[in-house]
Design a protein around this motif. Structure first.
Motif, PDB file in Angstrom:
ATOM      1  N   GLY A  32      13.540  -9.331  -1.222  1.00 43.46           N
ATOM      2  CA  GLY A  32      13.307 -10.393  -0.258  1.00 43.46           C
ATOM      3  C   GLY A  32      12.233  -9.960   0.722  1.00 43.46           C
ATOM      4  N   VAL A  33      11.524 -10.932   1.266  1.00 42.09           N
ATOM      5  CA  VAL A  33      10.473 -10.677   2.248  1.00 42.09           C
ATOM      6  C   VAL A  33      10.729 -11.582   3.446  1.00 42.09           C
ATOM      7  CG1 VAL A  33       7.994 -10.718   2.727  1.00 42.09           C
ATOM      8  CG2 VAL A  33       8.798 -10.185   0.412  1.00 42.09           C
ATOM      9  N   SER A  34      10.817 -10.973   4.617  1.00 44.55           N
ATOM     10  CA  SER A  34      10.944 -11.722   5.868  1.00 44.55           C
ATOM     11  C   SER A  34       9.654 -11.537   6.644  1.00 44.55           C
ATOM     12  CB  SER A  34      12.119 -11.195   6.697  1.00 44.55           C
ATOM     13  OG  SER A  34      13.327 -11.326   5.996  1.00 44.55           O
ATOM     14  N   ILE A  35       8.953 -12.632   6.916  1.00 42.01           N
ATOM     15  CA  ILE A  35       7.718 -12.581   7.705  1.00 42.01           C
ATOM     16  C   ILE A  35       8.132 -12.629   9.172  1.00 42.01           C
ATOM     17  CG2 ILE A  35       5.550 -13.750   8.224  1.00 42.01           C
ATOM     18  CD1 ILE A  35       5.620 -14.758   5.272  1.00 42.01           C
ATOM     19  N   LEU A  36       7.668 -11.640   9.943  1.00 42.96           N
ATOM     20  CA  LEU A  36       8.196 -11.450  11.284  1.00 42.96           C
ATOM     21  C   LEU A  36       7.491 -12.245  12.370  1.00 42.96           C
ATOM     22  CD1 LEU A  36       9.004  -7.637  11.422  1.00 42.96           C
ATOM     23  CD2 LEU A  36      10.376  -9.545  10.590  1.00 42.96           C
ATOM     24  N   ALA A  37       8.307 -12.724  13.285  1.00 47.24           N
ATOM     25  CA  ALA A  37       7.828 -13.334  14.521  1.00 47.24           C
ATOM     26  C   ALA A  37       7.560 -12.224  15.527  1.00 47.24           C
ATOM     27  CB  ALA A  37       8.880 -14.305  15.064  1.00 47.24           C
ATOM     28  N   ALA A  38       6.747 -12.535  16.535  1.00 43.52           N
ATOM     29  CA  ALA A  38       6.344 -11.544  17.534  1.00 43.52           C
ATOM     30  C   ALA A  38       7.529 -10.869  18.206  1.00 43.52           C
ATOM     31  CB  ALA A  38       5.440 -12.201  18.577  1.00 43.52           C
ATOM     32  N   GLU A  39       8.599 -11.609  18.446  1.00 45.94           N
ATOM     33  CA  GLU A  39       9.744 -11.021  19.150  1.00 45.94           C
ATOM     34  C   GLU A  39      10.537 -10.032  18.297  1.00 45.94           C
ATOM     35  OE1 GLU A  39      11.284 -15.079  17.638  1.00 45.94           O
ATOM     36  OE2 GLU A  39       9.451 -14.363  18.580  1.00 45.94           O
ATOM     37  N   SER A  40      10.155  -9.845  17.037  1.00 54.23           N
ATOM     38  CA  SER A  40      10.862  -8.925  16.140  1.00 54.23           C
ATOM     39  C   SER A  40      10.246  -7.526  16.105  1.00 54.23           C
ATOM     40  CB  SER A  40      10.901  -9.509  14.729  1.00 54.23           C
ATOM     41  OG  SER A  40      11.613 -10.721  14.718  1.00 54.23           O
ATOM     42  N   HIS A  41       9.413  -7.187  17.083  1.00 56.59           N
ATOM     43  CA  HIS A  41       8.746  -5.878  17.055  1.00 56.59           C
ATOM     44  C   HIS A  41       9.725  -4.711  17.088  1.00 56.59           C
ATOM     45  CE1 HIS A  41       9.211  -5.321  21.415  1.00 56.59           C
ATOM     46  NE2 HIS A  41       8.984  -6.628  21.468  1.00 56.59           N
ATOM     47  N   ALA A  42      10.869  -4.851  17.780  1.00 55.47           N
ATOM     48  CA  ALA A  42      11.852  -3.758  17.818  1.00 55.47           C
ATOM     49  C   ALA A  42      12.481  -3.543  16.435  1.00 55.47           C
ATOM     50  CB  ALA A  42      12.936  -4.042  18.858  1.00 55.47           C
ATOM     51  N   ILE A  43      12.719  -4.616  15.706  1.00 55.60           N
ATOM     52  CA  ILE A  43      13.252  -4.510  14.347  1.00 55.60           C
ATOM     53  C   ILE A  43      12.222  -3.837  13.449  1.00 55.60           C
ATOM     54  CG2 ILE A  43      14.003  -5.833  12.318  1.00 55.60           C
ATOM     55  CD1 ILE A  43      15.094  -7.942  14.334  1.00 55.60           C
ATOM     56  N   ALA A  44      10.960  -4.242  13.570  1.00 57.90           N
ATOM     57  CA  ALA A  44       9.896  -3.635  12.770  1.00 57.90           C
ATOM     58  C   ALA A  44       9.808  -2.135  13.037  1.00 57.90           C
ATOM     59  CB  ALA A  44       8.559  -4.313  13.056  1.00 57.90           C
ATOM     60  N   THR A  45       9.875  -1.746  14.304  1.00 55.77           N
ATOM     61  CA  THR A  45       9.810  -0.328  14.667  1.00 55.77           C
ATOM     62  C   THR A  45      11.005   0.427  14.088  1.00 55.77           C
ATOM     63  OG1 THR A  45       8.590  -0.830  16.685  1.00 55.77           O
ATOM     64  CG2 THR A  45       9.731   1.289  16.609  1.00 55.77           C
ATOM     65  N   GLY A  70      20.201 -14.725   0.375  1.00 57.74           N
ATOM     66  CA  GLY A  70      19.705 -15.779  -0.500  1.00 57.74           C
ATOM     67  C   GLY A  70      20.156 -15.566  -1.929  1.00 57.74           C
ATOM     68  N   VAL A  71      19.409 -16.123  -2.853  1.00 55.73           N
ATOM     69  CA  VAL A  71      19.785 -16.109  -4.264  1.00 55.73           C
ATOM     70  C   VAL A  71      19.762 -14.711  -4.869  1.00 55.73           C
ATOM     71  CG1 VAL A  71      19.114 -18.508  -4.652  1.00 55.73           C
ATOM     72  CG2 VAL A  71      17.434 -16.692  -5.018  1.00 55.73           C
ATOM     73  N   THR A  72      18.955 -13.794  -4.334  1.00 57.84           N
ATOM     74  CA  THR A  72      18.901 -12.432  -4.873  1.00 57.84           C
ATOM     75  C   THR A  72      19.929 -11.518  -4.227  1.00 57.84           C
ATOM     76  OG1 THR A  72      17.291 -11.621  -3.260  1.00 57.84           O
ATOM     77  CG2 THR A  72      16.414 -12.641  -5.294  1.00 57.84           C
ATOM     78  N   GLY A  73      20.551 -11.952  -3.150  1.00 54.45           N
ATOM     79  CA  GLY A  73      21.468 -11.110  -2.413  1.00 54.45           C
ATOM     80  C   GLY A  73      20.794 -10.224  -1.393  1.00 54.45           C
ATOM     81  N   SER A  74      19.479 -10.260  -1.336  1.00 55.63           N
ATOM     82  CA  SER A  74      18.736  -9.457  -0.369  1.00 55.63           C
ATOM     83  C   SER A  74      19.019  -9.948   1.040  1.00 55.63           C
ATOM     84  CB  SER A  74      17.227  -9.558  -0.627  1.00 55.63           C
ATOM     85  OG  SER A  74      16.901  -9.037  -1.888  1.00 55.63           O
ATOM     86  N   ALA A  75      19.004  -9.016   1.996  1.00 55.68           N
ATOM     87  CA  ALA A  75      19.164  -9.367   3.402  1.00 55.68           C
ATOM     88  C   ALA A  75      17.831  -9.894   3.925  1.00 55.68           C
ATOM     89  CB  ALA A  75      19.594  -8.140   4.200  1.00 55.68           C
ATOM     90  N   LEU A  76      17.843 -11.111   4.447  1.00 51.50           N
ATOM     91  CA  LEU A  76      16.645 -11.740   4.996  1.00 51.50           C
ATOM     92  C   LEU A  76      16.874 -11.977   6.478  1.00 51.50           C
ATOM     93  CD1 LEU A  76      16.365 -14.312   2.104  1.00 51.50           C
ATOM     94  CD2 LEU A  76      14.814 -12.379   2.464  1.00 51.50           C
TER      95      LEU A  76
END
Length: 172
Positions: free
Chosen positions: A73-86, A107-113
């Motif tokens: 799965g791919v989650s495209i990040l919003a600006a407020e997600s910088h702490a998660i990215a770090t 979702g359908v693959t079971g990946s955490a999004l």
């Protein structure tokens, strides 16, 4: 044809730091454990069929997991997600519980999004290619989710995270 001197790794990294890229969290679920990491080496590759490209470092725990599952799965990040990215870019963090406190959906693959991602894609591996110290994964997109509300995106530029955009009225 003349021989070129080897590229200085520091100069190479400095040059690539000047390329702004979006930030994503790529994830898969293997053996009932979530594997996730921050990835800026992500792009669309084809519209027909719908393919995306992700580069995974061969020494990352995610690498073995994504090759074993064949889905991600791919989650495209919003600006407020910088702490998660770090957090998810940090090497050596404990694998168990790495997503604790981060709102996710499955979702359908079971990946955490990421529940508050700007967009979410789910993929099955289309092909795998050697890319030096990384593996290049082409994923066929099998599901998407795009929330109606556009928000500023998170980009990585010159060694730091930055917000880009202000919402639906952005002009390019």
């Amino acid at each position: 044809m003349s021989e070129h001197p080897p590229i200085d790794p520091a100069a190479y990294r400095a040059a690539l730091a000047r390329f702004a890229s979006g930030v994503t969290i790529v994830s898969t679920r293997w053996r009932d454990v979530d594997h996730a990491m921050t990835v800026s080496a992500f792009t669309s590759a084809s519209l027909e069929p719908p393919l995306v490209l992700v580069c995974a470092e061969k020494i990352a725990r995610f690498h073995e997991a994504v090759l074993a599952t064949g889905t991600f799965g791919v989650s495209i990040l919003a600006a407020e997600s910088h702490a998660i990215a770090t957090h998810l870019a940090r090497r050596g963090r404990p694998l168990a519980g790495q997503l604790d406190g981060i709102p996710v959906v499955r979702g359908v693959t079971g990946s955490a999004l990421l529940a508050d991602g700007l967009a979410r894609l789910e993929c099955r591996t289309h092909s795998v290619h050697d890319g030096g110290d990384h593996t290049i994964l082409l994923g066929e997109v099998i599901a998407t989710d795009v929330p109606a509300l556009a928000r500023p995106a998170l980009v990585y530029y010159d060694g730091a995270y930055h917000p880009v955009g202000s919402g639906p009225d952005i002009q390019v």
